[in-house]
Design a protein around this motif. Sequence first.
Motif, short mmCIF file in Angstrom:
data_model
loop_
_atom_site.label_atom_id
_atom_site.label_comp_id
_atom_site.label_asym_id
_atom_site.label_seq_id
_atom_site.Cartn_x
_atom_site.Cartn_y
_atom_site.Cartn_z
N UNK A 1 47.94 38.96 46.74
CA UNK A 1 46.54 38.52 46.89
C UNK A 1 45.57 39.64 46.52
N UNK A 2 44.33 39.25 46.32
CA UNK A 2 43.30 40.23 45.96
C UNK A 2 43.13 41.24 47.09
N UNK A 3 43.26 42.52 46.79
CA UNK A 3 43.09 43.54 47.83
C UNK A 3 41.63 43.63 48.27
N UNK B 1 49.77 46.60 42.45
CA UNK B 1 48.93 47.35 41.52
C UNK B 1 47.85 48.08 42.30
N UNK B 2 47.41 49.22 41.74
CA UNK B 2 46.25 49.88 42.31
C UNK B 2 45.06 48.93 42.23
N UNK B 3 44.17 49.01 43.20
CA UNK B 3 43.07 48.05 43.30
C UNK B 3 42.27 47.97 42.00
N UNK B 4 41.95 49.15 41.42
CA UNK B 4 41.15 49.13 40.20
C UNK B 4 41.90 48.43 39.06
N UNK B 5 43.20 48.73 38.94
CA UNK B 5 44.00 48.09 37.90
C UNK B 5 44.17 46.60 38.17
#
Length: 928
Positions: free
Chosen positions: A641-643, A686-690
């Motif tokens: 899900x979206x962090x 994945x890292x949030x920005x990625x």
Amino acid sequence: MTFAARITRQPVAFDPELGAEALEQLPDMGSEVNALFHAVAGCSPYLKGLMAREGEWIAAAMADPEAAVATEHATLRETAPDQLADALRRGKRRIALLSGVADCGGVWQLEQVTGALTDYADLAVHLALRATIGAEIKRGKLPGAVAEDAERAGGMVALAMGKMGAGELNYSSDVDLICLFDETQFDRDDYHDARASFVRATRRMSTMLSDLTAEGYVFRTDLRLRPDPAVTPVCMAMAAAETYYESLGRTWERAAYIKARPSAGDLDAGARFLHTLRPFVWRKHLDFAAIQDAHDMRLRIREHKGLGGALDLAGHNIKLGRGGIREIEFFTQTRQLIAGGRDTDLRVRGTVPGLAVLADKGWITPEVAEKLTDHYRFHRTVEHRVQMVNDAQTHALPKSPENMQRLACFLGRDRAELEAELRQRLEEVHGLTEEFFAPDAADPRAIEEEVHFDPEVIRRWGSYPAFRSPRAVEIFERIKPRLFSQLQRSAKPDEALIALDGFLSGLPAGVQLLSLFEANPQLIDLLVDIVGTSPSLATYISRNSGVFDAVIGGSFFAEWPGRAALEEELAARLVADPDYENKLDQTRRWSKEWRFRIGVHHLRGLINGDEAAEHYAELAEATLAALFPAVAAQFALKHGPQPGRGATILGMGSLGAGRLNANSDLDLIVVYDADGVEFSEGRKPLAARTYYAKLTQAMVTAVTAQMPQGRLYEIDMRLRPSGTQGPVATSLTSFRDYQMGEAWTWEHLALSRARAVAGSTKVADDVEAVRRAVLDLPRETGTLFSDVSEMRDRIAAAKGPAGPWDAKVGAGRLQDIELLSQALVLATQSDTRSTRDGLLVATTAGLLADEEKERLLMAHDLCWTVQMVNKLISNTRLDPQDMGEGGREMLLREASEPALDVLEARLAEVTAEAAAVVETVLQRNIAA
């Protein structure tokens, strides 16, 4: 007196089995009535179908048919507006069935039959107009009107013309209307708003009556008898109409007004208008020039319709052909025009009353009046039977012996005797009338060459995929007469034919669509409208012919549902389909159907350019809002899900302002808030920005990818912080910091129209707070407007207008005025996204003079109108000479101008004035 006691004649069932089937579905009505219904159903599949649907009602009506009609009228008058369309169609079925069997059984004479049909048409038009005007009043669109004004249509009247005006509607008549409003009932400043409201109501009234739905149709409505219909609105001011008739009115229009009658709406206003028009219709002197004018019209009809030559009963047009109904009507009306200015007794509407009064006044002999009256009634009765078979708007006698036998049965006649009588009557009518119009007709004047279609174009249709099967060819041959008839009615038939050719060449198959056209012939009218006006819409329907199912399903011409309802509908469809690729294709199909609907509504004048722009924008918002959760859910299957708090999609530019055209790209920015969460939780975290960068790319792909149903929209993300150099998704913190400390003036201008359209509402609220804070920043006026002036110069140097019709690019045009409006929004610290409102706020703040505001709005509105038409018709540079007659007519209609050269001059004038205002305002504020 009961129906059964008044039966004076009986048809003979052409197909007794069909008659027996009908009786099985009907209550027992007694032997005489049963026999009549058996015979009628055995001759008319259409009336048999009505018996099946309205059996209980028609059986009850047999006790007192006139009372049944009165009760039906009374019920309809009390019907709620939202139920009216279906109720009117049900009422039409009942009146059609009752008048049909009453006609066939001799229970009603011809005048009673046509009177019943006309009375119902009057009621239907009035109730439809009351409902549509009532809706305008409820929305506050008709200046000064209150709810009670709906009963008189707020000062508008529908004049019944032709057979409806004379109380002589035939069984499958169009209703010819001229709609006018009394401009004296409105203040001068309210004139344009009132006219726009009446135009909308008229179009919706016409749609309510004429659109084919699952319940049928009420009446085909024709509004083209008004002055100069190619360029005038469907509802005109009475003063404008009067001016036209006084200066440009023609003899055929004078003849048309003999039968004109206030039918619906403000009947008193209509009567006053007709009284004012009397000098135009009825000349003070004896007007024998009308004889030649009428003769010219007769020749024009014959030559255009191909109805000249020797009499041949097979396919003979009993209305327009040799010795037909129109001959008798012209004969009567011309004599009325000649002497009606001197003798007011001649000013009667009906054909039979007209013949009687002409005989009484000595203009024709009693013997001629008696003969023509008898022939007229006979012809009209035959015409009714021809039309009753399949509710067809036809006036042609049957071509085949079998169908001629059906007609004879329907009339209760021996076929050979009927054919002999038809020939005798047609020849006698022709002899009586031709002698008056052309006693020496050996060398008639050539009025108009018959329209011929390019045989090469028609010949190549046989090679198209749509006509591979013999069945498709057979069906097409049956619908070709109506299709060609509609093409010939186009302003430029050859252009319409080429457009139709393009449509047919794109059809992958033909049987299904052609069968649909055959069963629903009104779709042919819509098709010709589309292919003759908008190649882009024509291309769409050639590849998506299933859209016509929606047209006849009843909702295609309904009111716009709004963004929330659209989002809910699409979201429900996407949730129900587990396959992601199907979701994307289904979104495309759904969105394009709605875009097609908006385009057709705009093309047909049901909505104007401003309304179309709002609808396109709401559709785009609903599409993004419903699709983004599906994309996010698919992405989460792999990456979790979206962090944090999620992401929101900002609509920029025209989408942010809530105004798109038919081919708009979408300017978007994605802003997310990871809320301190560094990685997503999924199979492949994945890292949030990625994560948000890839999610954004997935959303862009979902919208722009070319799939079997095409792409949804093109997307432009260059308005994001740092433009193409910045990340495709921006964190909320970075977005805030950039906008508050690093953004250029042009980026603040763009932000003035930013609006969240999809995604997290909580993040959207925070983004809006940033936007509001940016707009509240104190600004040095001179610096702001200097930046804007430099930006304007760079835009002009980079790209100039593509020509005189470029409504977007160039000084004083859309882009220029919108840029100034955005600058004024920043200067006044307003939060509006609307160009119009930005100018209004600036005027209130003293940054614009009233005259400057009006010049800018005038240019902006006209440019927007031109741009909306251009983008609907084609996504290329606008050139009216290349856009086809249908497109040119739409452009002039939307711009309310009579001719292209007038519109071009007006566009040049208002944009030049606006350009001067923009320059003046910029320099004045730079110096402030």
